[in-house]
Enzyme design. Structure first.
Site: not given
Lengths: 250, 250, 250, 250
Positions: B8, B107, B135, B139
């Protein structure tokens, strides 16, 4: 020396005022009046400014008496509505002295009043603004009246600046986004150990401005009370004045 | 030198991993694989650890291929459920090397993982605990999965410590008190300019402990990715491991 | 009910302990002793745990008396050195009860003790760490003993993790970078309105962890004092114990 | 549509300006000029406002050229002294258009400019004020020029308000109290992960006001650059203008 009388001298706030006056180099106590004592002992011969910190049911009567005695009054008691304010205005119109003053403030903490003012000014320049207030857990109402006032002032500034709604892509939420006051999200934290705190967060791409006011204890009101006493003594504020920003040079 | 392959490699996270590996003194890139390229080019002869950061629909297949090639894998792609995890466990049971490892983390930000861990530990000693997450406004979900996890960990600690409900005298509220997750109030702020931030506030009479994790950009994940690569290379973690706290000495 | 005696009951800290004991559901006051009163009134028949908050010149004598009376002691008075501690250890070796305990803590604020502990743990995972302590302006020493202790614990963690010096490209400075304690920059703010606060900032590329302890007033010590009383009553800590982390499950 | 030319379009700041202009609904790019290209391609027929972000050695020449071409200029390049500014003033006095403008700002981050302004206003009402600036560890100077400017503005406000020295009982210090700028203590933190941040703390008995500006990345300057472009286009700022507060309604 400014001669200061305290009405409600044995209450928690009043006792703090008594101590603050005693600690101030430019003031001396003329009278301390509490429940059962006649505020008419205070008059323009023995007192320059009276500070009234009692309860809503007693405050109007005390203030009207002090006006009739020719004394300027700083009022910290809450619970004022337009009807009561109008009675104060009329009493002042018939007061013994032409330039007599009454000053009423919902909040005497200078940090809180400045935070509110700065937040409203800054809100014209930021895409996003939210308010977080934090208090001790015994507080009954959420959010605080101060936070609601701040949110409304922010909303007014944004309208004036021509802003539309803030960016918010939230799709799924179970209540975490808080209460929306006039388009502004307001969050209330309740935490043992805290007293009264407010934080305003303003954001643009790549930057943030944070304005925070902390009131740690009752002492936080005393600078504002003493400032009001000095300003009334200096004169230049005849009639009824509301809000500590009256005296701040901003 | 640890030979690291990135699967990736042209995605946003993968490209950051490529750069982080190039910047690390103790690592060198062995392969960069992207959409349309065969991950089976990576094997235990040319690579020590593969880092997989693709999309949920491709990740399981990539990981199974890498296991069959005898390579340890650090997985940053999200979207894992128990069924997928079980397929990984079975593949590892039949892997070419006896001590082969796969590591998956929801995370990779060390600050966030530590904040979560410390909050749970500290929650045993404070009367009040609340969580505020902040945030960027794009989001979609509120509150964040991280904040929900933190709240649940706090709630578990409080139960273990024998705490009842937190003190909260709120009578009147229009939604400002946030979402209650397992008894813990969680607040979500959305602000242009922010990325991903979490603050845990803990209070007792007279004191407060605040633990805050700030993730300013994707770079915040790279320390965690490099830590996982080094730990897998050093060995001692055979089978499937989940969560960065696996590697933290706390 | 735990029967608690307070030695130094009229001092500022002692008076707070008296109130905290009265407020605790599981405790009752057995004796309050102050200057001029004999602490030997306290004994193992009437008291489970004594709390000693006096002055350095009186504390050792009080503690030795209480040990001889067969009472466990929680000591909050400062000024202990190795010579005094050794006298306590010897007295405990000859104490009436085999498992008798004395507990001494330099800081009873749980938030401060946890912040110190967490900072040391986290320091193993961050490139940069600095300490900012903030106190009222009447404090004589800068930085605080707590901040020095935290900096030293951070430095020890970094050495253990194999870290070299922190990144710092500062070329020109007139003193703003603070005091360097064992390689860790420590900054001291003095501000009217504050009490005792410490903030530890830890940074990696793209991320930050902030741990902050706020002690707003003397009440911040009481949770720690009550915790120590309960732990000594429960037993399992024979001899001399130093530092609140003795009782924290971390 | 405002036609905007960018001089220094391939530099880090210039490239950000190009992107910000492309993203703005009310602007279009007219020219992008970089090293080796002639800024005289830009003129009042094809461009409304030029944004100049190059290097100190090239900036004055570019600005003089643009003035001669009849174009308003927003300048972000640093390194201006009184001699250079005077050359700009004289060129403007002989400019093709009577109301032509040049605008120079040392800092385009609105949050930083507002924090500086609010700190100076608030400083008239607080007994204690200190400044903490926090930057990435590659910064060469400490404290930042912005922090020095803020400290000087605070000091000027305090003098105006008649304040004497701040309360500070520090007797023993090894450097933790920071650099004293015009009587104001300034502290500089250097931490990997941070960019450019400034916090001003103001304290009275019982209360604190905190004003904090965070610049997370170069994007933090773009709101200020676009604001300046729009203001010059709208007119009303003939001649040389310095500092973003020129355009803020405070």
């Amino acid at each position: 020396m400014i001669r200061v009388a305290v009405v409600g001298a044995k209450g928690r706030m009043g006792a703090s005022v008594v101590q603050a006056v005693n600690d101030a180099d430019d003031m001396q106590l003329s009278h301390t009046i509490d429940h059962g004592q006649d505020p008419a002992q205070i008059n323009s011969d023995n007192t320059d400014v009276a500070v009234e910190f009692t309860v809503p049911s007693a405050s109007l009567s005390n203030v009207l008496t002090l006006i009739a005695q020719g004394v300027d009054v700083v009022v910290g008691t809450t619970g004022w509505d337009e009807d009561k304010l109008e009675q104060v205005r009329q009493a002042l119109a018939n007061a013994p002295r032409a330039d007599q003053s009454v000053f009423i403030a919902p909040n005497f903490a200078i940090s809180a009043v400045l935070a509110d003012h700065f937040a409203a000014q800054a809100a014209k320049y930021f895409e996003s603004v939210e308010v977080v207030e934090l208090h001790h857990p015994d507080k009954i109402d959420a959010p605080s009246g101060t936070a609601i006032h701040t949110a409304q002032a922010i909303a007014a500034s944004r309208r004036e600046a021509g802003f539309g709604p803030m960016p918010d892509g939230t799709v799924t939420d179970g209540g975490s986004r808080g209460q929306v006051v006039d388009g502004v999200h307001v969050h209330a934290v309740r935490l043992r150990g805290l007293n009264a705190h407010e934080e305003i967060l303003l954001g643009n791409a790549g930057e943030q401005l944070v304005i925070r006011a902390d009131s740690f204890d009752r002492g936080s009101f005393m600078q504002g009370v003493l400032l009001a006493v000095r300003k009334l003594r200096d004169g230049g504020y005849p009639g009824l004045n509301v809000g500590l920003d009256t005296f701040l040079d901003l």
